[in-house]
Design a protein around this motif. Structure first.
Motif, PDB file in Angstrom:
ATOM      1  N   ARG A  31      13.639  26.015  42.515  1.00  0.00           N
ATOM      2  CA  ARG A  31      14.153  27.183  41.796  1.00  0.00           C
ATOM      3  C   ARG A  31      13.607  28.452  42.442  1.00  0.00           C
ATOM      4  N   ASP A  32      14.356  29.532  42.293  1.00  0.00           N
ATOM      5  CA  ASP A  32      13.885  30.856  42.684  1.00  0.00           C
ATOM      6  C   ASP A  32      12.780  31.232  41.692  1.00  0.00           C
ATOM      7  N   LYS A  33      11.627  31.638  42.211  1.00  0.00           N
ATOM      8  CA  LYS A  33      10.492  31.950  41.331  1.00  0.00           C
ATOM      9  C   LYS A  33      10.752  33.165  40.450  1.00  0.00           C
ATOM     10  N   ASP A  34      11.553  34.111  40.924  1.00  0.00           N
ATOM     11  CA  ASP A  34      11.819  35.320  40.139  1.00  0.00           C
ATOM     12  C   ASP A  34      12.851  35.089  39.048  1.00  0.00           C
ATOM     13  N   THR A  35      13.911  34.366  39.367  1.00  0.00           N
ATOM     14  CA  THR A  35      15.020  34.222  38.419  1.00  0.00           C
ATOM     15  C   THR A  35      15.039  32.882  37.694  1.00  0.00           C
ATOM     16  N   GLY A  36      14.365  31.883  38.244  1.00  0.00           N
ATOM     17  CA  GLY A  36      14.396  30.554  37.661  1.00  0.00           C
ATOM     18  C   GLY A  36      15.665  29.778  37.982  1.00  0.00           C
ATOM     19  N   ARG A  37      16.559  30.375  38.762  1.00  0.00           N
ATOM     20  CA  ARG A  37      17.823  29.720  39.124  1.00  0.00           C
ATOM     21  C   ARG A  37      17.592  28.698  40.232  1.00  0.00           C
ATOM     22  N   SER A  91       6.574  29.513  48.823  1.00  0.00           N
ATOM     23  CA  SER A  91       5.853  30.777  48.681  1.00  0.00           C
ATOM     24  C   SER A  91       6.850  31.910  48.891  1.00  0.00           C
ATOM     25  N   PRO A  92       6.531  33.112  48.420  1.00  0.00           N
ATOM     26  CA  PRO A  92       7.424  34.248  48.670  1.00  0.00           C
ATOM     27  C   PRO A  92       7.685  34.467  50.164  1.00  0.00           C
ATOM     28  N   GLU A  95      10.122  31.729  51.362  1.00  0.00           N
ATOM     29  CA  GLU A  95      11.455  31.993  50.848  1.00  0.00           C
ATOM     30  C   GLU A  95      12.106  33.152  51.600  1.00  0.00           C
ATOM     31  N   SER A  99      15.461  32.945  53.761  1.00  0.00           N
ATOM     32  CA  SER A  99      16.556  33.855  53.387  1.00  0.00           C
ATOM     33  C   SER A  99      17.037  34.673  54.582  1.00  0.00           C
TER      34      SER A  99
END
Length: 104
Positions: A31-37, A91-92, A95, A99
């Motif tokens: 999942r994306d750590k910021d959005t949870g998606r 990790s950011p 990611e 990206s």
């Protein structure tokens, strides 16, 4: 891909590239750590391949037990190597690296 998909629906699904070539079984789902998606899956390419390649779920579609990603095999094969513990997640920095590579 809709966010109605559940992690369990994607784990062990068969992944296919944008040209409908079979990639292999989905290993991890992240999942994306910021959005949870749901944002990333991993797939080992080939029988002797031990490295898991991260593939974005952006633009992917799920059909039954198959997930069709928006990238071709060669793009995925050449993606940056990210070595993580599954329970730790991306990790950011990792990611961001992925990206940038995939043009997200």
């Amino acid at each position: 891909m809709t966010q109605r998909q559940d992690i369990h629906e994607l784990q062990d699904a068969t992944a296919w590239d944008s040209k409908d070539h079979k990639l292999g079984l989905v290993g991890q789902v992240h999942r994306d750590k910021d959005t949870g998606r749901l944002a990333w899956i991993t797939v080992s390419l080939g029988l002797l391949e031990t490295r898991e390649h991260f593939i974005p779920l952006a633009g992917a579609r799920v059909e039954g037990t198959n997930v069709h990603v928006a990238y071709d095999h060669d793009t995925i094969k050449d993606s940056p190597h990210i070595d993580i513990e599954p329970e730790m997640g991306l990790s950011p920095d990792d990611e961001a690296k992925l990206s940038r590579y995939y043009g997200l």
